[in-house]
Design a protein around this motif. Structure first.
Motif, PDB file in Angstrom:
ATOM      1  N   LEU A  24       0.742  -1.416  -0.132  1.00  0.00           N
ATOM      2  CA  LEU A  24      -0.050   0.071  -0.096  1.00  0.00           C
ATOM      3  C   LEU A  24       0.942   1.237   0.056  1.00  0.00           C
ATOM      4  O   LEU A  24       1.903   1.248   0.467  1.00  0.00           O
ATOM      5  N   ARG A 296     -14.822  -0.628  11.695  1.00  0.00           N
ATOM      6  CA  ARG A 296     -15.077  -0.096  10.543  1.00  0.00           C
ATOM      7  C   ARG A 296     -14.662  -0.928   9.412  1.00  0.00           C
ATOM      8  O   ARG A 296     -15.227  -1.336   8.371  1.00  0.00           O
ATOM      9  N   ALA A 297     -13.781  -1.799   9.701  1.00  0.00           N
ATOM     10  CA  ALA A 297     -13.330  -2.893   8.857  1.00  0.00           C
ATOM     11  C   ALA A 297     -13.765  -4.156   9.169  1.00  0.00           C
ATOM     12  O   ALA A 297     -13.548  -5.224   8.567  1.00  0.00           O
ATOM     13  N   HIS A 324      -4.182 -11.021   7.365  1.00  0.00           N
ATOM     14  CA  HIS A 324      -3.921 -10.852   6.182  1.00  0.00           C
ATOM     15  C   HIS A 324      -4.817  -9.901   5.391  1.00  0.00           C
ATOM     16  O   HIS A 324      -4.598  -9.076   4.710  1.00  0.00           O
ATOM     17  N   ASP A 325      -6.265  -9.964   6.109  1.00  0.00           N
ATOM     18  CA  ASP A 325      -7.064  -9.010   5.476  1.00  0.00           C
ATOM     19  C   ASP A 325      -6.804  -7.452   5.898  1.00  0.00           C
ATOM     20  O   ASP A 325      -6.869  -6.731   4.945  1.00  0.00           O
ATOM     21  N   LEU A 326      -6.341  -7.515   6.817  1.00  0.00           N
ATOM     22  CA  LEU A 326      -5.935  -6.067   7.540  1.00  0.00           C
ATOM     23  C   LEU A 326      -4.760  -5.514   6.839  1.00  0.00           C
ATOM     24  O   LEU A 326      -4.643  -4.253   6.891  1.00  0.00           O
ATOM     25  N   ARG A 328      -3.998  -6.105   3.818  1.00  0.00           N
ATOM     26  CA  ARG A 328      -4.174  -5.691   2.389  1.00  0.00           C
ATOM     27  C   ARG A 328      -4.932  -4.551   2.503  1.00  0.00           C
ATOM     28  O   ARG A 328      -4.843  -3.685   1.573  1.00  0.00           O
ATOM     29  N   ARG A 329      -6.037  -4.172   3.473  1.00  0.00           N
ATOM     30  CA  ARG A 329      -6.890  -3.171   3.240  1.00  0.00           C
ATOM     31  C   ARG A 329      -6.378  -2.216   3.881  1.00  0.00           C
ATOM     32  O   ARG A 329      -6.651  -0.779   3.820  1.00  0.00           O
ATOM     33  N   ALA A 330      -5.960  -1.966   5.003  1.00  0.00           N
ATOM     34  CA  ALA A 330      -5.464  -0.855   6.090  1.00  0.00           C
ATOM     35  C   ALA A 330      -3.945  -0.835   6.024  1.00  0.00           C
ATOM     36  O   ALA A 330      -3.349  -0.002   6.590  1.00  0.00           O
ATOM     37  N   ARG A 365      -7.356   4.453   5.383  1.00  0.00           N
ATOM     38  CA  ARG A 365      -7.235   3.440   4.311  1.00  0.00           C
ATOM     39  C   ARG A 365      -8.613   2.646   4.395  1.00  0.00           C
ATOM     40  O   ARG A 365      -8.827   1.907   3.464  1.00  0.00           O
ATOM     41  N   VAL A 366      -9.385   2.806   5.631  1.00  0.00           N
ATOM     42  CA  VAL A 366     -10.378   1.751   5.480  1.00  0.00           C
ATOM     43  C   VAL A 366     -11.705   2.408   5.302  1.00  0.00           C
ATOM     44  O   VAL A 366     -12.186   3.452   5.723  1.00  0.00           O
TER      45      VAL A 366
END
Length: 366
Positions: A24, A296-297, A324-326, A328-330, A365-366
């Protein structure tokens, strides 16, 4: 030749998660290891740089009298307990080495016992200290559920309040009473003692097991978190004078000495409370921002009663998938709960240990 093979260090297992976060813009925001990120108080650094004679000779392994007196005064001023600086307190080279090594010294003192009791979800060094000493590591969820056979074999029982990673506050009075009833030394890890919070469910100031008297207990304290002084490696243990004396003498032979200039600077740190109040506000603010980010995530987490970690349940109990999700997203790196014992595998830990601007970047980012 076969023997013990050191397992991978938990945080070394996060390389793939960190690599995802690095993709990111702005890179990763590492919230995995609880290492301080804020400035060490200038007066503490000034004292460290003015070590002078303190740097020339070997420092006392037990700690200088000035350091021990400063620590004893801090315990009385901030925690409401009294210890004798001359006989009931000694220095250690950061508390992690104490946690990792104390089972060995206790085993040498009493070869008839072979067990370290520790919380089922907790700092991994409690169990590792038992492994390094060649004794049993036995976890517990509640003190009153410990099997009598395990209590009879116990060298010590660890308690941790505020707890890492959960933020829970233990009943230290009950812990002291249990240890005395069963003849088991209670080791109370209190390195987050000044980071306790008020909430509708709980309201408490800093506390210590030493309020229950020193018989059969040792409290362990660190300047790493309180003073953002983790790189200096300084802490202390206090409590039962017979045990303090024994550990002082044993540790001398191992050459365990906190550097003289560090002890000098630690006196300045312990004598000042103003910077701790500033740090408390920083951590509480960050915890709130991070709790909002997680909600929020899709990962709501309660604010802790103490410490500077969020202990978040993972959907479907898959903490690695959440990590892994956090990432990628945040772009944040968090610690899967299995690092803190098998019973923590359905959770992950988030440490409020990045500067505000980095945490705000992750939140945006979220």
């Amino acid at each position: 030749m076969t023997g013990w093979v050191p397992p991978p260090y938990p945080y070394d297992r996060l390389d793939a998660v960190a690599a995802l976060a690095d993709e990111l813009p702005g890179g990763r925001v590492d919230l995995s290891i609880g290492t301080p990120c804020d400035p060490t108080p200038p007066a503490v650094l000034a004292a460290l740089g003015e070590g002078g004679a303190a740097a020339q000779g070997y420092p006392p392994s037990i700690g200088t009298l000035a350091f021990r007196q400063a620590a004893a005064h801090w315990i009385e001023r901030r925690l409401g307990a009294t210890v004798d600086a001359r006989s009931e307190l000694a220095a250690c080279v950061g508390t992690k080495e104490f946690v990792a090594s104390v089972p060995l010294y206790l085993k040498l003192r009493d070869p008839s016992r072979d067990t370290v009791l520790y919380p089922a979800v907790s700092y991994p060094t409690y169990a590792m200290g038992a492994t390094l000493a060649g004794v049993r590591a036995v976890s517990y969820s509640r003190l009153d559920e410990i099997a009598p056979a395990d209590a009879a074999r116990a060298l010590c029982v660890w308690v941790n309040s505020p707890a890492n990673p959960t933020g829970e506050l233990d009943d230290l009075r009950a812990a002291a009473a249990w240890g005395r009833e069963h003849g088991v030394l209670v080791l109370s890890d209190e390195c987050y003692a000044e980071f306790t919070w008020s909430s509708p469910a709980h309201s408490s100031g800093p506390t210590t097991i030493l309020r229950e008297g020193v018989q059969g207990v040792l409290a362990v304290h660190s300047l790493s978190k309180r003073d953002n002084f983790a790189g200096a490696r300084i802490g202390f243990y206090a409590g039962d004078p017979e045990l303090v004396h024994y550990l002082r003498e044993a540790r001398k032979h191992a050459g365990l000495m906190a550097p003289g200039p560090v002890q000098r600077a630690a006196v300045v740190a312990l004598d000042d409370d103003a910077h701790v109040e500033v740090q408390r506000r920083r951590y509480w603010s960050r915890l709130q921002v991070l709790a909002d980010l997680l909600a929020r995530a899709g990962y709501p987490a309660p604010l802790p009663d103490g410490g500077f970690y969020l202990w978040a349940p993972a959907p479907d109990g898959d903490a690695w998938a959440a990590a892994h999700d956090l990432a990628r997203r945040a772009g944040i790196v968090v610690s899967p709960g299995e690092f803190y014992g098998p019973e923590g595998k359905a959770y992950f830990r988030v440490a409020a240990v990045q500067p505000d601007d980095r945490i705000e970047l992750a939140a945006s980012r979220v």
